[in-house]
Motif scaffolding. Structure first.
Motif, PDB file in Angstrom:
ATOM      1  N   ARG A  51      86.792  23.336  35.604  1.00  0.00           N
ATOM      2  CA  ARG A  51      87.526  24.559  35.918  1.00  0.00           C
ATOM      3  C   ARG A  51      87.578  25.475  34.690  1.00  0.00           C
ATOM      4  O   ARG A  51      87.367  26.688  34.788  1.00  0.00           O
ATOM      5  CB  ARG A  51      88.933  24.214  36.394  1.00  0.00           C
ATOM      6  N   GLN A  52      87.831  24.880  33.538  1.00  0.00           N
ATOM      7  CA  GLN A  52      87.857  25.645  32.294  1.00  0.00           C
ATOM      8  C   GLN A  52      86.484  26.237  31.992  1.00  0.00           C
ATOM      9  O   GLN A  52      86.356  27.392  31.573  1.00  0.00           O
ATOM     10  CB  GLN A  52      88.305  24.727  31.151  1.00  0.00           C
ATOM     11  N   GLU A  86      84.632  12.848  42.554  1.00  0.00           N
ATOM     12  CA  GLU A  86      85.711  13.589  41.909  1.00  0.00           C
ATOM     13  C   GLU A  86      85.175  14.855  41.252  1.00  0.00           C
ATOM     14  O   GLU A  86      85.753  15.942  41.389  1.00  0.00           O
ATOM     15  CB  GLU A  86      86.380  12.682  40.872  1.00  0.00           C
ATOM     16  N   THR A  87      84.071  14.699  40.545  1.00  0.00           N
ATOM     17  CA  THR A  87      83.427  15.863  39.918  1.00  0.00           C
ATOM     18  C   THR A  87      83.026  16.890  40.971  1.00  0.00           C
ATOM     19  O   THR A  87      83.317  18.085  40.856  1.00  0.00           O
ATOM     20  CB  THR A  87      82.176  15.419  39.136  1.00  0.00           C
ATOM     21  N   ALA A 125      85.811  18.801  42.749  1.00  0.00           N
ATOM     22  CA  ALA A 125      86.378  19.876  41.930  1.00  0.00           C
ATOM     23  C   ALA A 125      85.500  21.121  41.982  1.00  0.00           C
ATOM     24  O   ALA A 125      86.006  22.250  42.040  1.00  0.00           O
ATOM     25  CB  ALA A 125      86.536  19.400  40.487  1.00  0.00           C
ATOM     26  N   ARG A 185      84.791  15.981  34.151  1.00  0.00           N
ATOM     27  CA  ARG A 185      86.199  15.946  34.534  1.00  0.00           C
ATOM     28  C   ARG A 185      86.601  17.254  35.218  1.00  0.00           C
ATOM     29  O   ARG A 185      86.243  18.339  34.749  1.00  0.00           O
ATOM     30  CB  ARG A 185      87.078  15.704  33.306  1.00  0.00           C
ATOM     31  N   PRO A 186      87.329  17.182  36.308  1.00  0.00           N
ATOM     32  CA  PRO A 186      87.707  18.392  37.048  1.00  0.00           C
ATOM     33  C   PRO A 186      88.376  19.447  36.189  1.00  0.00           C
ATOM     34  O   PRO A 186      88.062  20.634  36.320  1.00  0.00           O
ATOM     35  CB  PRO A 186      88.648  17.854  38.126  1.00  0.00           C
ATOM     36  N   GLU A 187      89.297  19.061  35.308  1.00  0.00           N
ATOM     37  CA  GLU A 187      89.992  20.063  34.496  1.00  0.00           C
ATOM     38  C   GLU A 187      89.036  20.762  33.534  1.00  0.00           C
ATOM     39  O   GLU A 187      89.158  21.961  33.273  1.00  0.00           O
ATOM     40  CB  GLU A 187      91.153  19.418  33.724  1.00  0.00           C
ATOM     41  N   TYR A 188      88.032  20.019  33.042  1.00  0.00           N
ATOM     42  CA  TYR A 188      87.050  20.656  32.166  1.00  0.00           C
ATOM     43  C   TYR A 188      86.167  21.623  32.945  1.00  0.00           C
ATOM     44  O   TYR A 188      85.868  22.738  32.479  1.00  0.00           O
ATOM     45  CB  TYR A 188      86.167  19.617  31.469  1.00  0.00           C
TER      46      TYR A 188
END
Length: 337
Positions: free
Chosen positions: A103-104, A134-135, A138, A98-101
């Motif tokens: 980045r984190q 998507e992955t 990111a 997941r993109p938000e993961y």
């Protein structure tokens, strides 16, 4: 040590250092962080400029170790780390693309590595629950933002490589490649050559087996190699024929060892192939680095290519997964490559 260009503007030493075993995998003996730091610093002195790690190694402690060891010499080398595998509370793996993961995860790796940019950020495994575009999109954003210089991927299928390369250019891929695991020469390596993508070859010494110094009785419970069918007792006896083939080539090169011949074979696969043997001991590091100067003859390469297939050989469905090292239900002690 001389350098090779893996992709436009991305050059590294012809031999890298895999750091994972310094923090997990070939247990269960106690790790010696001081010795590992000496290995990393000595590698820099010997001209190694590529160091491979991952957030899941340890987890996290391998990146911390590498960041601490490099210290003020960080600017002299390139760091390759990975994202996309997560350690669950039950100490097993899951994939997260997941993109938000991501980045984190990148922010965490930057902090642990004590750096403001990651030279090579690799997706450790494709997450089938998240659209690959998507992955990868990111991860591409991390490059455009200056947090990452180049992108790589490990254990992807050929079709996945084609898909992501069209979204954002790959710098490298990473797969197993050795005398007893030559399968990726069939399709992955030719694709890399055609698309000017570098190939990082992990386990060029067959996770230690091709050194000729490993016996089944020396493997202990908790050692990740116990899950690899090539390390079953019967398979190890059968695969001794491969080690004997390496020794026969050694006899033609004064002072060469089976490990050095195995690494030299990987180097001979082309200028875009960079073996990243792992070790946490100084004497093995120096032996491995010396392999960069070993030149195999055409006869040597023919003889090595004619060796029998390894018993227990890993079967890759389009190079998707290694059954001993890529099962999300396995414990961390089995260690993802």
């Amino acid at each position: 040590m001389w350098e090779t260009e893996l992709a436009d503007g991305f050059s590294v030493s012809v031999l890298g250092l895999g750091c994972s075993s310094m923090s997990h995998g070939y247990g269960p003996e106690q790790r010696d962080n001081d010795e590992s730091i000496r290995v990393i610093r000595r590698a820099v002195e010997l001209g190694v400029t590529l160091f491979d790690t991952a957030d899941v190694y340890g987890p996290y402690v391998n990146e911390e170790l590498l960041g601490r060891a490099l210290g003020r010499r960080r600017h002299e080398v390139k760091i390759a780390t990975k994202c996309g595998l997560v350690v669950r509370p039950d100490s097993k793996f899951s994939r997260n693309g997941r993109p938000e993961y991501l980045r984190q995860a990148c922010e965490g790796s930057l902090r642990r590595l004590r750096t403001d940019v990651i030279d090579l950020y690799q997706l450790h495994r494709v997450d089938p629950e998240v659209p690959l575009a998507e992955t990868w999109g990111a991860l591409g954003e991390l490059v455009t933002e200056g947090k990452v210089r180049g992108l790589g991927i490990s254990h992807a299928t050929l079709e996945e490589l084609k898909e992501i390369h069209a979204v954002f250019p790959l710098t490298t891929v990473q797969y197993e490649l050795s005398v007893w695991a030559p399968q990726n020469r069939r399709d992955i390596l030719p694709w890399c050559r055609s698309n000017k993508v570098g190939f990082l070859a992990f386990a060029p010494i067959g996770r230690g087996y091709l050194s000729g110094r490993l016996a089944h009785k020396s493997l202990q419970s908790g050692d990740s190699r116990m899950r690899d069918p090539r390390f079953a007792e019967e398979a190890m006896r059968s695969n001794e024929a491969i080690v004997e083939g390496l020794r026969a080539v050694c006899a033609r090169h004064s002072g060469a060892t089976p490990s050095q011949v195995a690494i030299a074979w990987a180097l001979a696969q082309g200028p875009g192939v960079v073996p990243i043997p792992g070790t946490r001991h100084l004497h093995w590091l120096e032996e491995n680095v010396a392999a960069a100067c070993l030149r195999l003859s055409d006869e040597d390469l023919r003889d090595l290519d004619s060796l029998p297939n390894a018993m227990g050989e890993m079967h890759w469905d389009g190079v998707r997964a290694d059954s001993a090292h890529d099962d999300a239900t396995r414990s961390v002690s089995s260690g993802p490559a």
